[in-house]
Design an enzyme around this catalytic site. Sequence first.
Site, PDB file in Angstrom:
ATOM      1  N   SER A  30       0.803  -1.218   0.000  1.00 46.08           N
ATOM      2  CA  SER A  30       0.000   0.000   0.000  1.00 46.08           C
ATOM      3  C   SER A  30       0.839   1.273   0.000  1.00 46.08           C
ATOM      4  O   SER A  30       0.377   2.328  -0.438  1.00 46.08           O
ATOM      5  CB  SER A  30      -0.940   0.009   1.209  1.00 46.08           C
ATOM      6  OG  SER A  30      -0.201  -0.141   2.412  1.00 46.08           O
ATOM      7  N   GLY A  67      -2.019  -4.319   1.187  1.00 40.35           N
ATOM      8  CA  GLY A  67      -2.102  -5.546   1.971  1.00 40.35           C
ATOM      9  C   GLY A  67      -1.121  -6.624   1.565  1.00 40.35           C
ATOM     10  O   GLY A  67      -1.084  -7.691   2.190  1.00 40.35           O
ATOM     11  N   ASN A  95       4.158  -5.396   5.753  1.00 41.29           N
ATOM     12  CA  ASN A  95       2.969  -6.104   6.255  1.00 41.29           C
ATOM     13  C   ASN A  95       3.350  -7.393   6.985  1.00 41.29           C
ATOM     14  O   ASN A  95       2.657  -7.809   7.918  1.00 41.29           O
ATOM     15  CB  ASN A  95       2.004  -6.405   5.107  1.00 41.29           C
ATOM     16  CG  ASN A  95       1.279  -5.157   4.638  1.00 41.29           C
ATOM     17  OD1 ASN A  95       0.856  -4.338   5.438  1.00 41.29           O
ATOM     18  ND2 ASN A  95       1.150  -4.991   3.334  1.00 41.29           N
ATOM     19  N   ASP A 178      -4.650   7.400   9.577  1.00 39.48           N
ATOM     20  CA  ASP A 178      -4.270   6.105  10.158  1.00 39.48           C
ATOM     21  C   ASP A 178      -2.875   6.128  10.766  1.00 39.48           C
ATOM     22  O   ASP A 178      -2.472   5.208  11.479  1.00 39.48           O
ATOM     23  CB  ASP A 178      -4.392   4.978   9.131  1.00 39.48           C
ATOM     24  CG  ASP A 178      -3.471   5.147   7.924  1.00 39.48           C
ATOM     25  OD1 ASP A 178      -2.535   5.961   7.975  1.00 39.48           O
ATOM     26  OD2 ASP A 178      -3.693   4.445   6.918  1.00 39.48           O
ATOM     27  N   HIS A 181       0.113   5.496   6.567  1.00 38.58           N
ATOM     28  CA  HIS A 181       0.308   5.772   5.143  1.00 38.58           C
ATOM     29  C   HIS A 181       0.530   7.261   4.879  1.00 38.58           C
ATOM     30  O   HIS A 181      -0.253   8.090   5.353  1.00 38.58           O
ATOM     31  CB  HIS A 181      -0.900   5.279   4.341  1.00 38.58           C
ATOM     32  CG  HIS A 181      -1.115   3.800   4.446  1.00 38.58           C
ATOM     33  ND1 HIS A 181      -2.010   3.246   5.347  1.00 38.58           N
ATOM     34  CD2 HIS A 181      -0.541   2.771   3.780  1.00 38.58           C
ATOM     35  CE1 HIS A 181      -1.976   1.926   5.220  1.00 38.58           C
ATOM     36  NE2 HIS A 181      -1.096   1.620   4.277  1.00 38.58           N
TER      37      HIS A 181
END
Length: 202
Positions: A30, A67, A95, A178, A181
């Site tokens: 991402s 993801g 991740n 968040d 990012h």
Amino acid sequence: MVVKKLLIISLLALFSAAPPAKVILFYGDSLTAGNGLSVEEAFPAIIQKKLTEKGKSVKVINAGLSGETSAGGISRLDWVLRQPVDVFVLELGANDGLRGLPLDQTQKNLQAIIDKVKTKNPAVKIVVAGMMVPPNMGPDYTTKFQKIFPALAKKNNAALIPFLLQDVAGNEKLNNPDGIHPNVEGHKIVANTVLKVLEPLL
């Protein structure tokens, strides 16, 4: 005489033709895809624009998938490598770290990706994007995770971006709500961080 003129014109066209664009493929998760942003706002597109403005003949491909883990990266690699690639920027592993996956498996998967890319094109230039994980993963895991990327770069004679999110991670003004990012301004900084390592390879 006509044939001679046509030959001269053909030769002039041949020598004046622009060199083929170098293909730069960003293979990541991402962070590369530009989570929460348009593709044009993500750092690969910014890099395309900056290099084009400098007169570099490049074609940047954003193969980021939100993801994505290192294992997932192996499974879709053959499809991505259907076209020739001159520079392969590997941005995977974050991740894995956030999920606390075994570090030896992450390193093995990333090495498998590099091996596949080199098999497809031995002349390809590899760039490894270094990552970090939050301290709540524990000091031992955090330290060992961070060492994966320089070790891969050294083993494969690849260029290393020490930390992809340098000067961006942890800064609320440069990240989406968040806190993970980068936002539009954050991606601009990431683009400059990547260019410092990428541009000399071109």
